[in-house]
Design a protein around this motif. Sequence first.
Motif, PDB file in Angstrom:
ATOM      1  N   ALA A 114      36.091 -13.466  -3.108  1.00 27.64           N
ATOM      2  CA  ALA A 114      35.844 -15.190  -3.067  1.00 27.64           C
ATOM      3  C   ALA A 114      34.545 -15.007  -3.407  1.00 27.64           C
ATOM      4  O   ALA A 114      33.975 -16.361  -2.939  1.00 27.64           O
ATOM      5  N   GLN A 115      33.830 -14.069  -3.053  1.00 23.49           N
ATOM      6  CA  GLN A 115      32.304 -14.393  -3.182  1.00 23.49           C
ATOM      7  C   GLN A 115      31.301 -14.301  -4.794  1.00 23.49           C
ATOM      8  O   GLN A 115      32.559 -13.514  -5.351  1.00 23.49           O
ATOM      9  N   GLU A 116      30.008 -14.621  -5.099  1.00 19.37           N
ATOM     10  CA  GLU A 116      30.152 -13.947  -5.986  1.00 19.37           C
ATOM     11  C   GLU A 116      30.032 -12.884  -6.455  1.00 19.37           C
ATOM     12  O   GLU A 116      29.632 -11.949  -5.655  1.00 19.37           O
ATOM     13  N   VAL A 153      21.079 -18.207   9.672  1.00 22.77           N
ATOM     14  CA  VAL A 153      21.995 -18.097   9.157  1.00 22.77           C
ATOM     15  C   VAL A 153      21.265 -17.824   7.156  1.00 22.77           C
ATOM     16  O   VAL A 153      20.523 -18.349   7.255  1.00 22.77           O
ATOM     17  N   ALA A 154      21.847 -16.491   7.268  1.00 25.53           N
ATOM     18  CA  ALA A 154      21.133 -15.959   6.212  1.00 25.53           C
ATOM     19  C   ALA A 154      22.497 -15.563   5.213  1.00 25.53           C
ATOM     20  O   ALA A 154      23.373 -14.650   5.673  1.00 25.53           O
ATOM     21  N   SER A 155      21.954 -15.456   4.257  1.00 22.06           N
ATOM     22  CA  SER A 155      23.018 -14.297   2.687  1.00 22.06           C
ATOM     23  C   SER A 155      22.756 -13.533   2.692  1.00 22.06           C
ATOM     24  O   SER A 155      20.580 -13.276   3.434  1.00 22.06           O
ATOM     25  N   ALA A 156      22.950 -12.052   2.894  1.00 24.96           N
ATOM     26  CA  ALA A 156      22.316 -11.167   2.107  1.00 24.96           C
ATOM     27  C   ALA A 156      21.858 -11.216   1.201  1.00 24.96           C
ATOM     28  O   ALA A 156      20.694  -9.568   1.352  1.00 24.96           O
ATOM     29  N   LYS A 157      21.625 -11.179   0.252  1.00 24.12           N
ATOM     30  CA  LYS A 157      21.089 -11.568  -0.724  1.00 24.12           C
ATOM     31  C   LYS A 157      19.615 -12.213  -0.793  1.00 24.12           C
ATOM     32  O   LYS A 157      18.712 -11.978  -1.611  1.00 24.12           O
ATOM     33  N   ASP A 170      23.182 -13.483   9.452  1.00 26.31           N
ATOM     34  CA  ASP A 170      24.586 -13.409   8.509  1.00 26.31           C
ATOM     35  C   ASP A 170      25.298 -15.212   8.241  1.00 26.31           C
ATOM     36  O   ASP A 170      24.677 -16.023   8.530  1.00 26.31           O
ATOM     37  N   PHE A 171      26.131 -14.850   7.020  1.00 21.38           N
ATOM     38  CA  PHE A 171      26.766 -16.517   6.195  1.00 21.38           C
ATOM     39  C   PHE A 171      27.006 -17.283   7.073  1.00 21.38           C
ATOM     40  O   PHE A 171      27.611 -18.500   6.609  1.00 21.38           O
ATOM     41  N   HIS A 172      27.666 -17.092   8.238  1.00 22.27           N
ATOM     42  CA  HIS A 172      28.748 -17.572   9.174  1.00 22.27           C
ATOM     43  C   HIS A 172      28.700 -18.778  10.427  1.00 22.27           C
ATOM     44  O   HIS A 172      27.500 -17.568  10.640  1.00 22.27           O
ATOM     45  N   ASP A 173      28.036 -19.198   9.922  1.00 18.83           N
ATOM     46  CA  ASP A 173      26.746 -20.163  11.175  1.00 18.83           C
ATOM     47  C   ASP A 173      27.686 -20.107  12.457  1.00 18.83           C
ATOM     48  O   ASP A 173      27.321 -20.104  13.764  1.00 18.83           O
ATOM     49  N   LEU A 189      22.998  -2.009   8.273  1.00 14.78           N
ATOM     50  CA  LEU A 189      24.227  -2.965   7.565  1.00 14.78           C
ATOM     51  C   LEU A 189      25.095  -2.419   8.464  1.00 14.78           C
ATOM     52  O   LEU A 189      25.593  -1.075   8.228  1.00 14.78           O
ATOM     53  N   PHE A 190      25.852  -3.170   9.362  1.00 14.84           N
ATOM     54  CA  PHE A 190      27.105  -2.507  10.457  1.00 14.84           C
ATOM     55  C   PHE A 190      28.965  -2.372   9.356  1.00 14.84           C
ATOM     56  O   PHE A 190      28.927  -3.719  10.256  1.00 14.84           O
ATOM     57  N   ASP A 191      28.950  -1.954   9.441  1.00 14.22           N
ATOM     58  CA  ASP A 191      30.170  -2.265   8.601  1.00 14.22           C
ATOM     59  C   ASP A 191      30.722  -3.859   7.344  1.00 14.22           C
ATOM     60  O   ASP A 191      31.461  -4.548   7.783  1.00 14.22           O
ATOM     61  N   ALA A 192      29.762  -3.594   6.832  1.00 16.15           N
ATOM     62  CA  ALA A 192      29.286  -5.541   6.466  1.00 16.15           C
ATOM     63  C   ALA A 192      29.244  -5.568   4.882  1.00 16.15           C
ATOM     64  O   ALA A 192      29.663  -6.192   4.094  1.00 16.15           O
ATOM     65  N   LEU A 193      28.600  -4.043   4.317  1.00 15.16           N
ATOM     66  CA  LEU A 193      28.445  -4.138   2.809  1.00 15.16           C
ATOM     67  C   LEU A 193      29.426  -3.796   1.946  1.00 15.16           C
ATOM     68  O   LEU A 193      29.641  -5.308   0.962  1.00 15.16           O
ATOM     69  N   GLY A 195      23.757  -9.503   7.892  1.00 15.90           N
ATOM     70  CA  GLY A 195      25.456  -9.081   8.122  1.00 15.90           C
ATOM     71  C   GLY A 195      25.783  -8.656   9.191  1.00 15.90           C
ATOM     72  O   GLY A 195      27.008  -8.432   9.495  1.00 15.90           O
ATOM     73  N   CYS A 196      25.374  -9.193  10.688  1.00 22.37           N
ATOM     74  CA  CYS A 196      25.504  -8.910  12.200  1.00 22.37           C
ATOM     75  C   CYS A 196      27.097  -9.779  12.826  1.00 22.37           C
ATOM     76  O   CYS A 196      26.948  -9.203  13.990  1.00 22.37           O
ATOM     77  N   GLY A 197      27.128 -11.095  12.055  1.00 23.43           N
ATOM     78  CA  GLY A 197      28.780 -11.076  13.029  1.00 23.43           C
ATOM     79  C   GLY A 197      27.876 -11.761  13.999  1.00 23.43           C
ATOM     80  O   GLY A 197      26.969 -12.382  14.231  1.00 23.43           O
ATOM     81  N   LEU A 198      28.566 -11.367  15.186  1.00 28.58           N
ATOM     82  CA  LEU A 198      28.419 -11.867  16.789  1.00 28.58           C
ATOM     83  C   LEU A 198      27.582 -11.267  17.496  1.00 28.58           C
ATOM     84  O   LEU A 198      27.289 -11.533  18.204  1.00 28.58           O
TER      85      LEU A 198
END
Length: 177
Positions: A133-135, A54-58, A28-31, A70-74, A5-8
Amino acid sequence: MADVGCGLGASTIIMAEAFERSSFVGFDFHDVSIEAARKAAAEAGVNQRAKFEVASAKDFPGNGYDLVCLFDALHDMGDPVGAARRIRQALAPDGTLLLVEPNAGDALEQNLNPVGRTYYGLSTVICTPGSLAQEVALGLGAQAGERQLAVVLREAGFTHVRRAAETPFNIILEARP
Ligand SMILES: C[S@@+](CC[C@H](N)C(=O)[O-])C[C@H]1O[C@@H](n2cnc3c(N)ncnc32)[C@H](O)[C@@H]1O
């Protein structure tokens, strides 16, 4: 190490600058964020040891990580238990999960202060809808509190969870398999 969930990529790049002999990968899943992170790493001159995918945390790739952060992402994730379970699986046997989350008390009344009010506001418009919005859609929210975060980590199979450090704004938990 992996920054999930690294963001930028700000945290990944800071760590890569500080630890020259280590290898880092941010997921991060946000390309669009991942593209920006790659550019920032190149500009900082650390793109040889800080990669981004690009990858989901799961289901991020790789195993045997010494450290996953996990920085401010969990709390933004729909399935934080599933993410933590994947992290536990991806860690080396003596690896560590470093979890940074907003510094919130476990009870609502503990958070009725300027910092807590700000986090509740942000959580309402950003973090909670993002999770819903996610599973699974657990919706932890930015003010989950240490007790609830520990429940998530233990459900994912971590046996040792402790508060390693804190600031007025964040708690830093260490979780080990
Ligand atoms: C508040 S931002 C934090 C970004 C970064 N760690 C930082 O501290 O600047 C949360 C990040 O988690 C990512 N995220 C949310 N759910 C995710 C998931 N299921 N898998 C991967 N990344 C996810 C978002 O895209 C966002 O970049």
